[in-house]
Design an enzyme around this catalytic site. Structure first.
Site, short mmCIF file in Angstrom:
data_model
loop_
_atom_site.label_atom_id
_atom_site.label_comp_id
_atom_site.label_asym_id
_atom_site.label_seq_id
_atom_site.Cartn_x
_atom_site.Cartn_y
_atom_site.Cartn_z
N GLY A 64 0.84 -1.21 0.00
CA GLY A 64 0.00 0.00 0.00
C GLY A 64 0.86 1.24 0.00
O GLY A 64 2.10 1.19 0.15
N ASP B 188 -6.87 11.30 12.59
CA ASP B 188 -7.10 10.95 11.17
C ASP B 188 -7.95 9.68 11.09
O ASP B 188 -7.57 8.71 10.43
CB ASP B 188 -5.74 10.74 10.49
CG ASP B 188 -5.89 10.70 8.97
OD1 ASP B 188 -6.95 11.11 8.46
OD2 ASP B 188 -4.93 10.23 8.30
#
Ligand SMILES: Nc1ncnc2c1ncn2[C@@H]1O[C@H](COP(=O)(O)OP(=O)(O)OP(=O)(O)O)[C@@H](O)[C@H]1O
Length: 569
Positions: free
Chosen positions: A402, A523
């Site tokens: 990723g 976040d």
């Protein structure tokens, strides 16, 4: 080098080498009394004589002695007939012979015949005729003697008795009588002398005969070369045990070590010479001494070698790094050829460069390690990996799983037997880390918190500018991908599972808020909720945005988080 005490070794400026010696008052100094010389001290400096002939020099090696010769002259007023005054010489019963190779017979004058008569039975007869119409025509000083006023001829060997006689030449047929037709009234001269002597100027610049045709006053002595040898003592004996080479020839008079016998230049008898590499007097014991060619500079060694003296010889030893023989034509060659030098030098430079790069890298790693609080974290028992270990864990970053704002995430495996799968976050952007103390606290905290809905921090690598963070691997990826990733799994998430994911994520946030002090995620989004094999949610990036923030993106507002989730107020 004379044979006994009291024997003179010098007379005036002249050395008296054995076998020559001054006998008489001083005892028997010469070899068997046959090389007897006398030193006349009435002159200043004293003069050396053999018989009544003055000795000018003695050479042992060449077997030669140069003596002062005499000349014969005839002048017009003496007689117009054939016989004038004559000069004779005799060397019989002496070790001397007039050197045929080194002397010649010369007659100077206009209109004359000079004869040389020799041998004990007067059977040898040669002569020279000179004629010139006028003195202008006669050969002048330095000019060749070819009959015009001057004549030269070779002489025979083995002459022991000689005499010069004169005769007026027979008038040339068809020409008028020379004696009556020209007014030449000079004397004529005839002599035996060393070849070229007449043409060699005396020390004061004048010719040996002031003029060839004038009065001969104050001239330099006429040089006559005599050959001498040890005569009446047999000849050289070749020594069989030394290989019967000329160098091994012996004779009773050659008493010095490193000496050998050579046949006389002329007549019977022999001479002694020092062997090659030795010099001195071979007629006396230990008279031949080694020549130190290296000191004298008479050696020839190649450029890469140095001279070393040896008895009778010298060797040219190759300098360090060279092999071979400096005396030979090939000389000394480098042990390692030039191209090998180049290879070695290049290899050494490459190795050095590699070592320096390695050292610089190691230093940099150490600097980052210290800056990132490596020592403190190590003491606290945090798993700290080296950059090398990280390469091994991620198999040289071969499997990316990723990519986020922070950088790339790679799959990795720790250990062999009890394999532990991990996800390694590596910064690809220029990022800023927290100050050392805060960073250490945050890592320690992250490392210690443990909740089933939190992605666990396994360790870190501090040798890079931005530390690499090693997390437990969560196999089912992010919730975002599960929901919006375009896979069919979107529909597969039943409501209950979705609720469990929401509850699990909320529990993780609650845990962090209650146990972690001021630890806010900052976040929270579906991309940061990862799902394990049982679809159990695991909140990731908790505090990692605090650990490392991307320079210039978020830090300047002091707000971290994804723009799409940030409160618009
Ligand atoms: N522990 C992990 N186990 C398995 N996959 C992971 C793990 N951590 C991250 N990933 C994968 O890497 C991707 C990127 O993660 P990362 O946290 O760096 O970025 P992000 O959360 O997507 O974005 P941002 O950096 O803006 O928060 C994730 O979407 C996920 O698929």
């Amino acid at each position: 080098a004379t044979s006994g005490p009291g024997c003179l070794s010098k007379c005036g400026n002249l050395s008296i080498p054995y076998p020559f010696g001054t006998d008489g008052d001083h005892g028997n100094c010469s070899w068997h009394g046959l090389f007897s010389l006398t030193c006349d001290k009435r002159f200043g400096p004293p003069r050396l004589y053999t018989g009544n002939v003055s000795v000018l020099s003695i050479s042992l090696e060449a077997g030669e002695m140069v003596v002062a010769g005499s000349y014969s002259q005839i002048c017009p007023n003496y007689s117009s007939s054939s016989n004038g005054r004559s000069a004779g010489s005799a060397t019989h019963n002496t070790p001397f012979l007039i050197s045929a190779a080194r002397n010649e017979f010369t007659a100077n004058g206009c209109n004359t015949e000079a004869y040389l008569q020799g041998r004990e039975d007067w059977s040898y007869y040669t002569g020279c005729i000179t004629y010139c119409v006028s003195l202008e025509e006669a050969a002048q000083d330095g000019e060749e003697c070819a009959g015009l006023g001057c004549c030269q001829t070779s002489i025979s060997g083995n002459l022991t008795v000689m005499e010069v006689t004169w005769r007026d030449p027979t008038p040339v047929q068809g020409s008028s009588n020379p004696s009556s037709s020209n007014d030449i009234s000079t004397c004529s001269y005839a002599f035996i002398a060393e070849k070229g002597w007449q043409d060699i100027g005396s020390d004061d610049g004048a010719d040996n005969f002031t003029t060839r045709y004038g009065e001969t006053t104050d001239q330099k002595p006429i040089r006559v070369v005599l050959d001498w040898a040890i005569r009446d003592d047999g000849s050289c004996l070749l020594s069989a045990d030394k290989g019967a080479t000329p160098e091994s020839a012996t004779a009773s008079a050659c008493v010095s070590d490193h000496s050998h016998c050579v046949n006389a230049t002329q007549g019977d008898g022999y001479l002694c010479n020092c062997s090659q590499g030795y010099t001195g007097n071979p007629y006396v014991a230990n008279g031949c001494k080694n020549i130190n060619e290296c000191e004298l500079g008479t050696y020839s060694c190649g450029s890469a070698s140095t001279c070393h003296d040896r008895p009778g010889d010298y060797v040219c030893k190759c300098k360090f790094g060279y092999k071979g023989n400096g005396k030979s034509e090939k000389g000394c060659q480098p042990i390692v050829p030039v191209y090998a030098f180049a290879i070695i030098a290049t290899s050494v430079s490459v190795l050095l460069a590699c070592f320096m790069i390695f050292e610089i890298k190691k230093r940099k790693q150490r600097i980052f390690f210290d800056k990132n609080g490596g020592e403190i974290l190590e003491r606290m028992g945090i798993n700290i990996f080296t950059e090398r270990q990280m390469k091994k864990i991620t198999n040289r970053h071969s499997t990316p799983i990723g990519e986020g704002a922070f950088g790339k995430v790679f799959f990795g495996i720790i250990g062999r037997a009890d394999e532990k799968r991990v996800a390694v976050k590596c910064a690809t952007l220029k990022a800023e880390t927290l100050p050392k103390e805060e960073f250490v606290n945050e890592i320690t905290f992250q490392f210690r918190v443990s909740h089933e809905n939190l992605v666990r921090l396994v360790g870190c690598c501090l040798e890079t500018p931005v530390p690499m963070l090693v997390f437990e691997f969560v196999p089912n990826g992010s919730l975002y991908n599960m929901l919006h990733g375009g896979t069919k799994r979107t529909c597969e998430l039943p409501l209950l599972t979705r609720l469990e994911i929401a509850i699990g994520s909320a529990e993780a946030l609650s845990y962090m808020h209650s146990h972690g002090g001021n630890h806010v995620h900052g976040d929270v989004k579906s991309g940061n909720i990862l799902l394990d094999q049982n679809l159990t949610p695991k909140v990731s990036d908790f505090g990692s945005s605090k650990l490392v923030s991307v320079a210039g993106m978020y830090s300047k507002w002091c707000v971290s988080g994804d723009m799409s989730y940030i409160d618009p107020v």
